[in-house]
Write a protein that holds these residues in place. Structure first.
Motif, PDB file in Angstrom:
ATOM      1  N   ASP A  33      53.136  43.462 -17.358  1.00 23.29           N
ATOM      2  CA  ASP A  33      52.918  44.697 -17.841  1.00 23.29           C
ATOM      3  C   ASP A  33      53.107  45.869 -16.822  1.00 23.29           C
ATOM      4  OD1 ASP A  33      51.585  43.532 -20.140  1.00 23.29           O
ATOM      5  OD2 ASP A  33      49.487  43.720 -19.229  1.00 23.29           O
ATOM      6  N   MET A  34      53.056  45.514 -15.542  1.00 24.98           N
ATOM      7  CA  MET A  34      53.419  46.704 -14.470  1.00 24.98           C
ATOM      8  C   MET A  34      54.953  46.794 -14.688  1.00 24.98           C
ATOM      9  SD  MET A  34      52.598  46.424 -10.461  1.00 24.98           S
ATOM     10  CE  MET A  34      53.458  45.099 -10.351  1.00 24.98           C
ATOM     11  N   PHE A  35      55.572  45.774 -14.863  1.00 26.88           N
ATOM     12  CA  PHE A  35      57.144  45.971 -14.632  1.00 26.88           C
ATOM     13  C   PHE A  35      57.631  46.626 -15.857  1.00 26.88           C
ATOM     14  CE2 PHE A  35      57.103  42.460 -11.369  1.00 26.88           C
ATOM     15  CZ  PHE A  35      57.438  43.541 -10.391  1.00 26.88           C
ATOM     16  N   ALA A  36      57.074  46.173 -17.115  1.00 23.46           N
ATOM     17  CA  ALA A  36      57.167  46.831 -18.218  1.00 23.46           C
ATOM     18  C   ALA A  36      56.867  48.332 -18.378  1.00 23.46           C
ATOM     19  CB  ALA A  36      56.290  46.222 -19.511  1.00 23.46           C
ATOM     20  N   GLY A  37      55.997  48.828 -17.748  1.00 18.01           N
ATOM     21  CA  GLY A  37      55.696  50.179 -17.482  1.00 18.01           C
ATOM     22  C   GLY A  37      56.785  50.859 -16.921  1.00 18.01           C
ATOM     23  N   VAL A  38      57.266  50.281 -15.483  1.00 16.05           N
ATOM     24  CA  VAL A  38      58.610  50.920 -14.898  1.00 16.05           C
ATOM     25  C   VAL A  38      59.773  50.897 -15.757  1.00 16.05           C
ATOM     26  CG1 VAL A  38      59.896  50.131 -12.793  1.00 16.05           C
ATOM     27  CG2 VAL A  38      57.589  49.797 -12.625  1.00 16.05           C
ATOM     28  N   ARG A  45      66.070  47.641 -21.130  1.00 14.49           N
ATOM     29  CA  ARG A  45      65.284  46.558 -21.885  1.00 14.49           C
ATOM     30  C   ARG A  45      64.470  45.720 -21.015  1.00 14.49           C
ATOM     31  NH1 ARG A  45      70.248  43.403 -25.207  1.00 14.49           N
ATOM     32  NH2 ARG A  45      68.366  42.141 -25.727  1.00 14.49           N
ATOM     33  N   ASN A  46      63.081  45.004 -21.471  1.00 21.71           N
ATOM     34  CA  ASN A  46      62.444  44.383 -20.482  1.00 21.71           C
ATOM     35  C   ASN A  46      62.452  42.933 -21.067  1.00 21.71           C
ATOM     36  OD1 ASN A  46      59.852  43.104 -19.994  1.00 21.71           O
ATOM     37  ND2 ASN A  46      59.304  45.092 -19.342  1.00 21.71           N
ATOM     38  N   LYS A  47      63.085  42.183 -20.224  1.00 19.92           N
ATOM     39  CA  LYS A  47      63.592  40.749 -20.594  1.00 19.92           C
ATOM     40  C   LYS A  47      62.311  39.954 -20.592  1.00 19.92           C
ATOM     41  CE  LYS A  47      67.107  38.251 -20.999  1.00 19.92           C
ATOM     42  NZ  LYS A  47      68.071  38.165 -22.083  1.00 19.92           N
ATOM     43  N   SER A  49      59.106  41.023 -21.612  1.00 20.03           N
ATOM     44  CA  SER A  49      58.649  40.983 -22.976  1.00 20.03           C
ATOM     45  C   SER A  49      59.341  40.580 -24.152  1.00 20.03           C
ATOM     46  CB  SER A  49      58.245  42.865 -23.001  1.00 20.03           C
ATOM     47  OG  SER A  49      57.527  43.122 -22.305  1.00 20.03           O
ATOM     48  N   GLN A  50      60.433  40.564 -23.914  1.00 20.06           N
ATOM     49  CA  GLN A  50      61.489  40.022 -25.012  1.00 20.06           C
ATOM     50  C   GLN A  50      61.187  38.579 -24.923  1.00 20.06           C
ATOM     51  OE1 GLN A  50      65.292  41.581 -23.921  1.00 20.06           O
ATOM     52  NE2 GLN A  50      65.412  42.481 -25.540  1.00 20.06           N
ATOM     53  N   ASN A  51      61.171  37.943 -24.016  1.00 20.18           N
ATOM     54  CA  ASN A  51      60.961  36.449 -23.739  1.00 20.18           C
ATOM     55  C   ASN A  51      59.474  36.055 -24.073  1.00 20.18           C
ATOM     56  OD1 ASN A  51      63.558  35.920 -22.605  1.00 20.18           O
ATOM     57  ND2 ASN A  51      62.651  35.905 -20.550  1.00 20.18           N
ATOM     58  N   ALA A  52      58.479  36.911 -24.129  1.00 16.18           N
ATOM     59  CA  ALA A  52      57.193  36.697 -24.471  1.00 16.18           C
ATOM     60  C   ALA A  52      57.177  36.679 -26.023  1.00 16.18           C
ATOM     61  CB  ALA A  52      56.297  37.656 -23.865  1.00 16.18           C
ATOM     62  N   LEU A  53      57.878  37.856 -26.742  1.00 21.07           N
ATOM     63  CA  LEU A  53      57.882  37.947 -28.107  1.00 21.07           C
ATOM     64  C   LEU A  53      58.539  36.695 -28.713  1.00 21.07           C
ATOM     65  CD1 LEU A  53      58.796  41.420 -28.468  1.00 21.07           C
ATOM     66  CD2 LEU A  53      56.612  40.566 -29.137  1.00 21.07           C
ATOM     67  N   ARG A  54      59.677  36.117 -28.117  1.00 21.00           N
ATOM     68  CA  ARG A  54      60.534  35.132 -28.658  1.00 21.00           C
ATOM     69  C   ARG A  54      59.552  33.896 -28.667  1.00 21.00           C
ATOM     70  NH1 ARG A  54      64.748  35.239 -25.982  1.00 21.00           N
ATOM     71  NH2 ARG A  54      64.038  34.049 -24.153  1.00 21.00           N
ATOM     72  N   ASP A  55      58.902  33.596 -27.394  1.00 16.88           N
ATOM     73  CA  ASP A  55      57.894  32.550 -27.301  1.00 16.88           C
ATOM     74  C   ASP A  55      56.661  32.414 -28.235  1.00 16.88           C
ATOM     75  OD1 ASP A  55      59.705  31.595 -25.242  1.00 16.88           O
ATOM     76  OD2 ASP A  55      58.268  32.197 -23.714  1.00 16.88           O
ATOM     77  N   ALA A  56      56.172  33.596 -28.343  1.00 17.88           N
ATOM     78  CA  ALA A  56      55.058  33.612 -29.534  1.00 17.88           C
ATOM     79  C   ALA A  56      55.660  33.682 -30.864  1.00 17.88           C
ATOM     80  CB  ALA A  56      54.426  35.292 -29.582  1.00 17.88           C
TER      81      ALA A  56
END
Length: 108
Positions: A33-38, A45-47, A49-56
């Motif tokens: 979350d912290m790095f997504a904010g940065v 792109r936020n890798k 977050s992309q990985n979390a979406l793919r895993d979900a």
């Protein structure tokens, strides 16, 4: 077999069984979350977050397959994926719902 379409090429729906759904909730790590904010601030792109979406997505579709198989289906058609974020109290959760129609199909 899974598809967002209402049919599968080369197959015929022989029985509509029921609507199936799978709900998955994933906690987003505070560092992600912290790095997504940065990343949001500076762009790009936020890798993580992309990985979390793919895993979900993969986990939720696997659960959808399992539910359909337990009903005797060999395919799910008309799949829809809905993503939401639940946040509060300094925590962030990713909520994903997959729905579709469990069917039996046979090769044409």
């Amino acid at each position: 077999m899974l598809t967002t379409s209402s049919h599968l090429e080369g197959y015929r729906v022989t029985e509509h069984i029921d609507i199936v759904s799978a709900e998955c909730v994933f906690g987003m790590n505070v560092f992600k979350d912290m790095f997504a904010g940065v990343r949001d601030f500076f762009g790009g792109r936020n890798k993580s977050s992309q990985n979390a979406l793919r895993d979900a997505r993969i986990a939720c579709l696997d659960e959808l397959k399992e539910e359909a198989a337990q009903m005797g289906a060999n395919a799910v058609i008309g799949i829809d994926l809905d993503y939401s974020e639940i946040s509060g109290g300094g925590k962030s959760m990713l909520f994903l719902v997959a729905t579709g129609t469990a069917v039996k199909v046979s090769k044409v």
